[in-house]
Enzyme design. Structure first.
Site, short mmCIF file in Angstrom:
data_model
loop_
_atom_site.label_atom_id
_atom_site.label_comp_id
_atom_site.label_asym_id
_atom_site.label_seq_id
_atom_site.Cartn_x
_atom_site.Cartn_y
_atom_site.Cartn_z
N SER A 1 0.81 -1.21 0.00
CA SER A 1 0.00 0.00 0.00
C SER A 1 0.85 1.27 0.00
CB SER A 1 -0.92 0.00 1.21
OG SER A 1 -0.16 -0.22 2.39
N ASP B 1 -4.31 5.65 11.52
CA ASP B 1 -3.31 5.25 10.53
C ASP B 1 -2.09 6.14 10.68
OD1 ASP B 1 -1.77 4.56 8.40
OD2 ASP B 1 -3.29 4.92 6.85
N HIS C 1 0.53 5.14 6.65
CA HIS C 1 0.42 5.78 5.34
C HIS C 1 0.53 7.29 5.47
CE1 HIS C 1 -1.57 1.82 4.92
NE2 HIS C 1 -0.78 1.80 3.86
#
Ligand SMILES: *[C@@H]1O[C@H](CO)[C@@H](O)[C@H](O)[C@H]1NC(C)=O
Ligand SMILES: *[C@@H]1O[C@H](CO)[C@@H](O)[C@H](O)[C@H]1NC(C)=O
Ligand SMILES: *[C@@H]1O[C@H](CO)[C@@H](O)[C@H](O)[C@H]1NC(C)=O
Ligand SMILES: *[C@@H]1O[C@H](CO)[C@@H](O)[C@H](O)[C@H]1NC(C)=O
Ligand SMILES: *[C@@H]1O[C@H](CO)[C@@H](O)[C@H](O)[C@H]1NC(C)=O
Length: 441
Positions: free
Chosen positions: A149, A399, A402
């Site tokens: 990702s 998160d 990311h």
């Protein structure tokens, strides 16, 4: 050390609820496992980064040569984040290709200071990304992002930057959650694609219906991208975090060992070696296939991107900082440094291997340190829209892995373009040296 999942880790329902979510939901669990399995945590702490990247040409005697060298080299690894009034390269609310959970502004992230910083390498300037330079240098080419990702995060940053100058057409889409996609910039006949391959080698991802651990075949390339390598001119590999998960490793048809596989009678070998082998296999495959067909390829390996969980991962502010670290505030160490070191070493080994062929250019995209300095660049709770609209809850998912778009990850693409640009200057000069007549016309 706080235990981020105390009392919940064994709860089946928690695990079950998390599994369908994207990888970021799993990461804290993986980190938790790491903390409690220190065998996978060697304590080397190389905080002094090597300056000897290959695009730093050796110093030359004459000032003319020095000037050329100056134009074609720069060490982007070391530097600092400085204030920048100019702000982001694109407007996150108007770019159509940002994964929702990384679209921090539209999810109500209130502080915007994190958008006003630029990376200043210690030896040179890193220009703002000029989409037209990219279009010029990559015209009639195919650039592919391959990995997890993080590869997708970087790809989406690039698409948003490019979309400010020309609209990409989505021409292909396959796989759950858009894992395989391809765009075409008709104006310059440029193809940009993303391939999901979190291990680069063949792997079976852990799932409810599949195995309890990831299964990796460290000596076999993942043909979901490997089979397409013939049609790729620039490839950007980006992996790392998935290797922290429990896994069984296979090599030469038998079990090599595992990482966190209680209940199975396999030797625990940690994950560093498996990642090293996976990178080796991927680079070797690219070199053999592209070297043999004679067309050449530019290969980049993006180094490990550190996460920034502080304290309890499921509390409102798991990565609460709103400013970059100052230079002296944070050093690269522990797992972040070790992951990066493996990537740097394997890339150096591959460069030697690639010398037997013409047209293969390999470079590390060394973003670990500059990313480590940006605890402020993650979505945190804004991975979900307006997480505090109904007050602050006891638990929220965060998160801290990311990157918000726009955000610090845009810098990775700035460096990518600069390396390509400098390679181009270098090869133009070499051509005109070999064919002095050409230089005049
Ligand atoms: C890296 O460069 C430094 C000088 O900048 C030099 O002292 C050192 O020996 C070099 N290391 C390697 C491994 O080439
Ligand atoms: C090349 O770069 C070095 C270090 O940044 C600088 O000292 C030198 O003056 C530069 N040389 C030329 C010819 O630009
Ligand atoms: C982004 O674009 C929207 C719509 O055009 C505009 O309302 C907003 O102010 C812009 N944001 C920034 C940060 O430029
Ligand atoms: C467009 O680019 C591809 C490579 O990505 C190339 O094979 C093709 O010939 C190009 N088309 C034109 C019309 O130049
Ligand atoms: C585990 O592996 C060892 C060595 O391969 C073997 O001697 C032992 O019998 C195995 N145990 C089980 C429960 O399979």
């Amino acid at each position: 050390m706080t235990n981020p999942l105390k009392g919940q880790y064994h709860s089946h329902s928690l695990t079950k609820n998390f599994l369908p979510y994207a990888f970021y939901a799993l990461l804290p669990i993986a980190l938790f496992r790491m903390y409690f399995h220190p065998f996978s945590f060697p304590q080397s702490t190389p905080d002094q980064l090597p300056h000897n990247n290959s695009y730093i040409l050796t110093s030359s005697s004459s000032s003319k040569e020095e000037e050329i060298a100056n134009e074609t080299r720069c060490d982007y690894t070391n530097g600092k984040w400085v204030h920048d009034k100019m702000g982001p390269l694109y407007n996150g609310t108007t770019c159509g290709t940002i994964k929702d959970s990384q679209n921090c502004i539209s999810h109500g992230r209130p502080d915007l200071g994190y958008l006003y910083w630029r990376w200043q390498p210690s030896q040179c300037k890193l220009p703002r990304f000029d989409p037209n330079t990219f279009f010029h240098l990559l015209s009639n080419k195919h650039i592919a992002f391959v990995g997890d990702s993080m590869a997708r995060n970087q790809l989406e940053s690039l698409l948003c930057i490019l979309a400010t100058a020309s609209n990409p057409n989505l021409v292909y889409r396959d796989g759950e959650d858009n894992k395989f996609r391809r765009w075409h910039f008709t104006s310059h006949n440029i193809t940009v694609s993303v391939f999901w391959s979190p291990f680069l080698v063949r792997g079976v991802e852990k799932s409810k219906t599949g195995p309890d651990q990831n299964e990796l075949y460290v000596d076999t390339v993942d043909e979901r991208w490997g089979a397409d390598v013939d049609h790729i001119d620039t490839i950007v590999l980006s992996i790392g975090h998935w290797f922290l998960h429990p896994a069984v490793y296979y090599e030469g048809g038998s079990v090599l060992g595992c990482h966190y596989c209680p209940g199975l009678n396999h030797t625990e070998i940690g994950f560093y070696d498996a990642m090293r082998k996976a990178i080796k296999t991927a680079l070797k495959t690219i070199i053999e296939r592209k070297g043999a067909n004679g067309y050449g390829i530019d290969v980049f390996l993006t180094t490990f991107s550190p996460s920034h969980f502080e304290g309890e991962w499921d509390k409102a502010g798991a990565c609460p900082k709103t400013k970059p670290y100052k230079e002296e505030e944070k050093i690269l160490e522990g797992m972040d440094a070790d992951m990066r070191a493996i990537e740097v070493e394997e890339m150096e080994a591959a460069k030697v291997n690639a010398k037997q062929f013409d047209g293969l250019k390999l470079e590390i995209l060394d973003v670990t340190k500059l990313s480590l300095m940006r605890p402020d660049g993650h979505p945190g709770p804004y991975m979900y829209p307006f997480p505090f609209a109904n007050g602050v809850h006891e638990r929220v998912q965060n998160d801290c892995v990311h990157w918000c778009l726009p955000g610090p990850i845009d810098t990775w693409n700035q460096i990518l373009l600069e390396v390509i640009r400098r390679w181009n200057i270098q090869s133009t000069r070499e051509e005109s040296k070999e064919h002095p007549m050409l230089a005049r016309f």
